[in-house]
Design a protein around this motif. Structure first.
Motif, PDB file in Angstrom:
ATOM      1  N   TRP A  41       0.873  -1.185   0.000  1.00 44.35           N
ATOM      2  CA  TRP A  41       0.000   0.000   0.000  1.00 44.35           C
ATOM      3  C   TRP A  41       0.898   1.219   0.000  1.00 44.35           C
ATOM      4  CZ3 TRP A  41      -0.795   4.585   2.239  1.00 44.35           C
ATOM      5  CH2 TRP A  41      -2.064   5.188   2.156  1.00 44.35           C
ATOM      6  N   THR A  42       0.609   2.192  -0.861  1.00 39.52           N
ATOM      7  CA  THR A  42       1.376   3.424  -0.857  1.00 39.52           C
ATOM      8  C   THR A  42       0.471   4.606  -1.184  1.00 39.52           C
ATOM      9  OG1 THR A  42       3.334   4.573  -1.746  1.00 39.52           O
ATOM     10  CG2 THR A  42       2.068   3.232  -3.287  1.00 39.52           C
ATOM     11  N   GLY A  43       0.794   5.730  -0.578  1.00 40.91           N
ATOM     12  CA  GLY A  43       0.061   6.962  -0.840  1.00 40.91           C
ATOM     13  C   GLY A  43       1.016   8.128  -0.935  1.00 40.91           C
ATOM     14  N   ALA A  44       0.775   9.035  -1.877  1.00 36.55           N
ATOM     15  CA  ALA A  44       1.597  10.227  -2.052  1.00 36.55           C
ATOM     16  C   ALA A  44       0.698  11.450  -2.004  1.00 36.55           C
ATOM     17  CB  ALA A  44       2.349  10.178  -3.375  1.00 36.55           C
ATOM     18  N   VAL A  45       1.080  12.410  -1.186  1.00 38.47           N
ATOM     19  CA  VAL A  45       0.372  13.682  -1.099  1.00 38.47           C
ATOM     20  C   VAL A  45       1.278  14.740  -1.725  1.00 38.47           C
ATOM     21  CG1 VAL A  45      -0.667  15.403   0.410  1.00 38.47           C
ATOM     22  CG2 VAL A  45      -0.819  12.975   1.001  1.00 38.47           C
ATOM     23  N   VAL A  46       0.850  15.269  -2.863  1.00 36.21           N
ATOM     24  CA  VAL A  46       1.666  16.215  -3.626  1.00 36.21           C
ATOM     25  C   VAL A  46       1.443  17.630  -3.101  1.00 36.21           C
ATOM     26  CG1 VAL A  46       2.137  17.153  -5.925  1.00 36.21           C
ATOM     27  CG2 VAL A  46       1.589  14.724  -5.649  1.00 36.21           C
ATOM     28  N   ALA A  47       2.559  18.339  -2.925  1.00 34.78           N
ATOM     29  CA  ALA A  47       2.501  19.724  -2.453  1.00 34.78           C
ATOM     30  C   ALA A  47       2.558  20.696  -3.627  1.00 34.78           C
ATOM     31  CB  ALA A  47       3.658  19.989  -1.489  1.00 34.78           C
ATOM     32  N   ALA A  48       2.358  21.977  -3.334  1.00 37.69           N
ATOM     33  CA  ALA A  48       2.336  22.994  -4.390  1.00 37.69           C
ATOM     34  C   ALA A  48       3.690  23.141  -5.082  1.00 37.69           C
ATOM     35  CB  ALA A  48       1.907  24.337  -3.801  1.00 37.69           C
ATOM     36  N   ASP A  49       4.780  22.791  -4.384  1.00 38.67           N
ATOM     37  CA  ASP A  49       6.104  22.924  -4.983  1.00 38.67           C
ATOM     38  C   ASP A  49       6.500  21.720  -5.838  1.00 38.67           C
ATOM     39  OD1 ASP A  49       6.549  20.991  -3.079  1.00 38.67           O
ATOM     40  OD2 ASP A  49       8.164  22.058  -2.027  1.00 38.67           O
ATOM     41  N   GLY A  50       5.604  20.759  -5.998  1.00 45.30           N
ATOM     42  CA  GLY A  50       5.869  19.586  -6.828  1.00 45.30           C
ATOM     43  C   GLY A  50       6.486  18.413  -6.102  1.00 45.30           C
ATOM     44  N   SER A  51       6.798  18.567  -4.819  1.00 45.32           N
ATOM     45  CA  SER A  51       7.293  17.438  -4.033  1.00 45.32           C
ATOM     46  C   SER A  51       6.104  16.648  -3.481  1.00 45.32           C
ATOM     47  CB  SER A  51       8.170  17.929  -2.880  1.00 45.32           C
ATOM     48  OG  SER A  51       7.396  18.673  -1.953  1.00 45.32           O
ATOM     49  N   ALA A  52       6.390  15.495  -2.901  1.00 47.60           N
ATOM     50  CA  ALA A  52       5.317  14.672  -2.326  1.00 47.60           C
ATOM     51  C   ALA A  52       5.794  14.043  -1.024  1.00 47.60           C
ATOM     52  CB  ALA A  52       4.885  13.585  -3.307  1.00 47.60           C
ATOM     53  N   GLN A  53       4.857  13.856  -0.123  1.00 49.82           N
ATOM     54  CA  GLN A  53       5.119  13.078   1.087  1.00 49.82           C
ATOM     55  C   GLN A  53       4.541  11.695   0.854  1.00 49.82           C
ATOM     56  OE1 GLN A  53       6.959  13.909   3.729  1.00 49.82           O
ATOM     57  NE2 GLN A  53       6.652  11.876   4.639  1.00 49.82           N
ATOM     58  N   VAL A  54       5.417  10.686   0.907  1.00 45.62           N
ATOM     59  CA  VAL A  54       5.024   9.325   0.549  1.00 45.62           C
ATOM     60  C   VAL A  54       4.970   8.452   1.801  1.00 45.62           C
ATOM     61  CG1 VAL A  54       5.617   7.274  -0.791  1.00 45.62           C
ATOM     62  CG2 VAL A  54       6.050   9.559  -1.736  1.00 45.62           C
ATOM     63  N   SER A  55       3.927   7.650   1.889  1.00 45.39           N
ATOM     64  CA  SER A  55       3.790   6.654   2.950  1.00 45.39           C
ATOM     65  C   SER A  55       3.637   5.280   2.305  1.00 45.39           C
ATOM     66  CB  SER A  55       2.577   6.933   3.835  1.00 45.39           C
ATOM     67  OG  SER A  55       2.705   8.182   4.491  1.00 45.39           O
ATOM     68  N   GLU A  56       4.305   4.281   2.878  1.00 44.43           N
ATOM     69  CA  GLU A  56       4.209   2.910   2.375  1.00 44.43           C
ATOM     70  C   GLU A  56       3.920   1.955   3.524  1.00 44.43           C
ATOM     71  OE1 GLU A  56       7.469   3.399  -1.268  1.00 44.43           O
ATOM     72  OE2 GLU A  56       7.948   2.129   0.470  1.00 44.43           O
ATOM     73  N   ALA A  57       3.045   0.994   3.278  1.00 43.66           N
ATOM     74  CA  ALA A  57       2.797  -0.095   4.217  1.00 43.66           C
ATOM     75  C   ALA A  57       3.036  -1.394   3.452  1.00 43.66           C
ATOM     76  CB  ALA A  57       1.370  -0.041   4.752  1.00 43.66           C
ATOM     77  N   ILE A  58       4.011  -2.177   3.909  1.00 45.51           N
ATOM     78  CA  ILE A  58       4.486  -3.341   3.163  1.00 45.51           C
ATOM     79  C   ILE A  58       4.311  -4.590   4.014  1.00 45.51           C
ATOM     80  CG2 ILE A  58       6.463  -4.362   1.984  1.00 45.51           C
ATOM     81  CD1 ILE A  58       7.642  -1.440   1.957  1.00 45.51           C
ATOM     82  N   ASP A  59       3.459  -5.505   3.563  1.00 44.74           N
ATOM     83  CA  ASP A  59       3.337  -6.818   4.202  1.00 44.74           C
ATOM     84  C   ASP A  59       4.308  -7.763   3.517  1.00 44.74           C
ATOM     85  OD1 ASP A  59       1.356  -5.926   5.859  1.00 44.74           O
ATOM     86  OD2 ASP A  59      -0.298  -6.782   4.715  1.00 44.74           O
ATOM     87  N   TRP A  60       5.334  -8.162   4.226  1.00 41.44           N
ATOM     88  CA  TRP A  60       6.374  -9.026   3.645  1.00 41.44           C
ATOM     89  C   TRP A  60       6.242 -10.424   4.213  1.00 41.44           C
ATOM     90  CZ3 TRP A  60      10.517  -7.045   0.456  1.00 41.44           C
ATOM     91  CH2 TRP A  60      11.405  -8.024   0.014  1.00 41.44           C
ATOM     92  N   GLU A  61       6.085 -11.389   3.331  1.00 38.94           N
ATOM     93  CA  GLU A  61       6.030 -12.799   3.716  1.00 38.94           C
ATOM     94  C   GLU A  61       7.411 -13.404   3.526  1.00 38.94           C
ATOM     95  OE1 GLU A  61       5.595 -15.930   5.155  1.00 38.94           O
ATOM     96  OE2 GLU A  61       3.486 -15.391   4.827  1.00 38.94           O
ATOM     97  N   PHE A  62       8.066 -13.741   4.647  1.00 38.74           N
ATOM     98  CA  PHE A  62       9.387 -14.359   4.579  1.00 38.74           C
ATOM     99  C   PHE A  62       9.298 -15.872   4.364  1.00 38.74           C
ATOM    100  CE2 PHE A  62      10.093 -10.462   6.979  1.00 38.74           C
ATOM    101  CZ  PHE A  62      11.240  -9.960   6.392  1.00 38.74           C
ATOM    102  N   GLY A  63       8.116 -16.443   4.572  1.00 38.09           N
ATOM    103  CA  GLY A  63       7.991 -17.890   4.455  1.00 38.09           C
ATOM    104  C   GLY A  63       8.830 -18.575   5.514  1.00 38.09           C
ATOM    105  N   ILE A  64       9.538 -19.626   5.130  1.00 36.57           N
ATOM    106  CA  ILE A  64      10.390 -20.342   6.087  1.00 36.57           C
ATOM    107  C   ILE A  64      11.794 -19.767   6.126  1.00 36.57           C
ATOM    108  CG2 ILE A  64       9.082 -22.473   5.794  1.00 36.57           C
ATOM    109  CD1 ILE A  64      11.406 -23.505   4.052  1.00 36.57           C
ATOM    110  N   SER A  65      12.071 -18.770   5.278  1.00 36.13           N
ATOM    111  CA  SER A  65      13.402 -18.159   5.265  1.00 36.13           C
ATOM    112  C   SER A  65      13.630 -17.378   6.554  1.00 36.13           C
ATOM    113  CB  SER A  65      13.543 -17.212   4.070  1.00 36.13           C
ATOM    114  OG  SER A  65      13.339 -17.895   2.854  1.00 36.13           O
ATOM    115  N   GLN A  66      14.785 -17.535   7.132  1.00 34.66           N
ATOM    116  CA  GLN A  66      15.146 -16.776   8.318  1.00 34.66           C
ATOM    117  C   GLN A  66      15.938 -15.553   7.872  1.00 34.66           C
ATOM    118  OE1 GLN A  66      17.020 -19.117  11.360  1.00 34.66           O
ATOM    119  NE2 GLN A  66      15.239 -20.435  11.641  1.00 34.66           N
ATOM    120  N   LYS A  67      15.322 -14.385   8.007  1.00 29.55           N
ATOM    121  CA  LYS A  67      15.927 -13.147   7.550  1.00 29.55           C
ATOM    122  C   LYS A  67      15.981 -12.136   8.701  1.00 29.55           C
ATOM    123  CE  LYS A  67      16.389 -14.429   3.215  1.00 29.55           C
ATOM    124  NZ  LYS A  67      15.641 -13.793   2.122  1.00 29.55           N
ATOM    125  N   HIS A  68      16.843 -11.151   8.548  1.00 28.57           N
ATOM    126  CA  HIS A  68      16.947 -10.089   9.546  1.00 28.57           C
ATOM    127  C   HIS A  68      15.934  -8.973   9.283  1.00 28.57           C
ATOM    128  CE1 HIS A  68      20.584 -11.816  11.270  1.00 28.57           C
ATOM    129  NE2 HIS A  68      21.015 -12.020  10.030  1.00 28.57           N
TER     130      HIS A  68
END
Length: 272
Positions: A41-68
């Motif tokens: 999931w991601t959302g960007a709110v664009v400002a008048a100067d052309g920049s954006a504030q971005v938010s991301e929500a990431i569901d990561w499935e590692f499965g059986i892999s052991q990761k940091h």
């Protein structure tokens, strides 16, 4: 004596076969629980100067892999920018530096002393300059740096102007089309894509249209961990093994009963 030995052999074969089936079930569980992004999931709110504030929500499935943890390569972002990272169910220490594969920032999330498996939610927020330049909006929403595929991609773009001639593209670098923009209200468009492969991206482009008196309210990203946090191999594999062994019990009883119906040579059946 030979009958008793045969009965033991049959029971052993049944149990052995059940264990083999359970092992196959465990491997099947692992194959169906491979590492990937199950929701982005991601959302960007664009400002008048052309920049954006971005938010991301990431569901990561590692499965059986052991990761940091995970890393996120974001093009166009300065490593010194105010980047925030959090997770409700995984270590969320962040190491931020230059990306070795693109002109931007690499955000490494996780604990080098802790490994995790299963499914976890990560939240990343960062400013993205230059989303609008010369009257043209161009947002590379997911980026092509992901080493795994993604499912359930949901993109929200909020702007202080209408988006004219908007187009959504999905695929590798340079891909055009393949998805659709939906206008929720003037200044708010949404894109939903079922899945993309590793190193594929979703991008949104369009022309800056008429300014709006007030920009729409930005939707909030998902804040809760996934409903199905992932299981790895042990729970489904253990269930499969238990089921296979339980199934072996009645089969063993049938073998024993079948053995009782046979009489060894020289017994009562041979009497004149």
């Amino acid at each position: 004596m030979r009958t008793s030995s045969r009965r033991k052999l049959d029971i052993g074969l049944l149990i052995g076969g059940s264990v083999v089936l359970a092992g196959g079930a465990m491997l099947g569980s692992a194959a169906g629980n491979q590492e990937r992004v199950t929701r982005f999931w991601t959302g960007a709110v664009v400002a008048a100067d052309g920049s954006a504030q971005v938010s991301e929500a990431i569901d990561w499935e590692f499965g059986i892999s052991q990761k940091h943890g995970i890393f996120r390569d974001v093009p166009g972002v300065d490593p010194g920018a105010p980047i925030t990272v959090s997770s409700p169910d995984a270590p969320d220490q962040a190491e931020i530096g230059f990306s070795p594969v693109l002109d931007g920032t690499r955000i490494k999330i996780g604990d080098p002393d802790t490994t995790i498996t299963g499914r976890h939610l990560y939240r990343i927020d960062y400013p993205l300059p230059g989303v609008v330049q010369d009257g043209r909006l161009d947002w590379e929403t997911t980026g092509t740096g992901w080493p795994v595929g993604m499912d359930e991609i949901e993109i929200h773009l909020v702007t202080p102007f209408t988006l004219d001639a908007g187009i959504c593209s999905v695929g590798g670098t340079g891909a055009t089309g393949g998805c659709e923009l939906t206008q929720v209200e003037p200044g708010h468009v949404v894109v939903r894509v079922d899945s993309v492969g590793a190193h594929e991206s979703v991008s949104v482009e369009g022309n800056v249209g008429a300014p709006l008196p007030t920009a729409p309210a930005a939707p909030a990203p998902p804040a809760d961990p996934p409903d199905e946090p992932g299981t790895g191999i042990l729970p489904p594999g253990g269930t499969a093994a238990a089921g296979a062994l339980v199934a072996a019990v009645p089969m063993g009883v049938l073998v024993r009963r079948a053995g009782r119906e046979r009489v060894a040579a020289g017994g009562a059946a041979d009497a004149p």
